[in-house]
Design an enzyme around this catalytic site. Sequence first.
Site, PDB file in Angstrom:
ATOM      1  N   ALA A 401       0.826  -1.205   0.000  1.00  0.00           N
ATOM      2  CA  ALA A 401       0.000   0.000   0.000  1.00  0.00           C
ATOM      3  C   ALA A 401       0.862   1.257   0.000  1.00  0.00           C
ATOM      4  O   ALA A 401       0.576   2.228  -0.714  1.00  0.00           O
ATOM      5  CB  ALA A 401      -0.920  -0.001   1.218  1.00  0.00           C
ATOM      6  N   CYS A 402       1.929   1.248   0.790  1.00  0.00           N
ATOM      7  CA  CYS A 402       2.802   2.421   0.851  1.00  0.00           C
ATOM      8  C   CYS A 402       3.551   2.629  -0.464  1.00  0.00           C
ATOM      9  O   CYS A 402       3.722   3.773  -0.915  1.00  0.00           O
ATOM     10  CB  CYS A 402       3.785   2.292   2.006  1.00  0.00           C
ATOM     11  N   GLN A 403       3.997   1.550  -1.078  1.00  0.00           N
ATOM     12  CA  GLN A 403       4.658   1.675  -2.377  1.00  0.00           C
ATOM     13  C   GLN A 403       3.726   2.356  -3.376  1.00  0.00           C
ATOM     14  O   GLN A 403       4.129   3.287  -4.094  1.00  0.00           O
ATOM     15  CB  GLN A 403       5.081   0.310  -2.908  1.00  0.00           C
TER      16      GLN A 403
END
Length: 439
Positions: A401-403
């Site tokens: 999700a952060c990527q």
Amino acid sequence: MGRKAGTGAEPMTIGEIISSVADGEASPVRIEAYDGSSFGPAVCPLVVRLVSPEALQQFVLAPGDLGLARAYLTGSIEVDGVHPAAPHDIFGALEILRKKMAHKPDLATALRIAKSVGLKNVNPGVPVPEMEVMPPWRRALSGLQRHSKERDSKAVSYHYDVSNKFYEWVLGESMTYTCACYPNAGASLETAQENKYRLVFDKLGLKAGDRLLDVGCGWGGMVRYAARRGVHAIGVTLSKEQASWAQAEIEKQGLGEFAEVRLQDYRDVPEGQFDAISSIGITEHIGRDNYSSYFGKLRSLLKPGGLLLNHSITRPENSRTTKAGAFIDRYIFPDGELAGPSIISAEAENAGFETIHSENLRPHYAFTLRDWCKNLEAHWDEAVEEVGLPMAKLWGLYMGACQYGFETNVIQLHQFLLVNLDDEAGKSWTVPLRPWWEA
């Protein structure tokens, strides 16, 4: 694909429900449901399977990222086409559905959806995996002030005291849990992390004999980098596991003369007159209301003309400060808050610093997360054995999700180089006239 929503009163299939709120022919993902219905192209590299009614119930009870996380962690949805250590592509596909294809159904269809889902009977409760990965202290926070020393210590311990062995598999040899700086797109993670430390060291103008304080020092990577170059470096962290690992590594590398890592809150550092301070990934944890006291404390620890390098995740706009999303706050970074870069620089300047330089390393963090996901995938079986399947899946979900967030400018990463102006209202310029470091 399931039948289009009709006008009758018969219950709708899951495929029909999804078709009624999204245009499916160009869907980047195929959704297959437990009732045999489906949505999306017949052939698609990404397939989301809803294996039980609990998946829909989780989405209804906690719309957005928290519902998705709960359904994924409990196994009520499964994803084909991505490894659980790196479910990055699924976020892009679901965001396309949510932002570009979704539309509100008419009233009659909405009523049929509610009846078909059976909202009166929705009560899946808190999923067992959530209880396994949630910190017990979150159920007893009423007496702890947000961002008090005790609460911050517990929050940091929850996230970072998972398992040093687990972090070694994910982070690689550098044991560095912050954004790397890639000299080129093809560089390795280790090269990029070493380059990040080189960049911070050079921006701070450090030289042998100087004194460095590294706040939120993690496993001591910056401290050891500086110590190997003759700088006397102190690192502080609120994680017992980090402090223990870092101090052992300092002794292992024979750096005890120059390096020390303490289990200590940055607010309790007794020394002062440091030549430089590095703060790499701590601003996200301290809370927007504490920026003023945070920068004020760091300035008090610096000698006049000393430099501060503040490296932190930021929002792409400055109109508001936001807490982390429900999924991140509940599972990953309790009490985390992000702000826009101008908010951070303004608070630093209000505390008496002058900004010398700032830059956005957003693409570099996307690369970093990509490589962490690859590491987790390569050590998946060992990670599951070490921390359990729910926690391993949680980390894959979080990093994927952060990527996606860094790739799509939902979040950024800024470095600010700041100088502590002297008491003569900043009359003395104590740094070179132009940037002195290599990008």
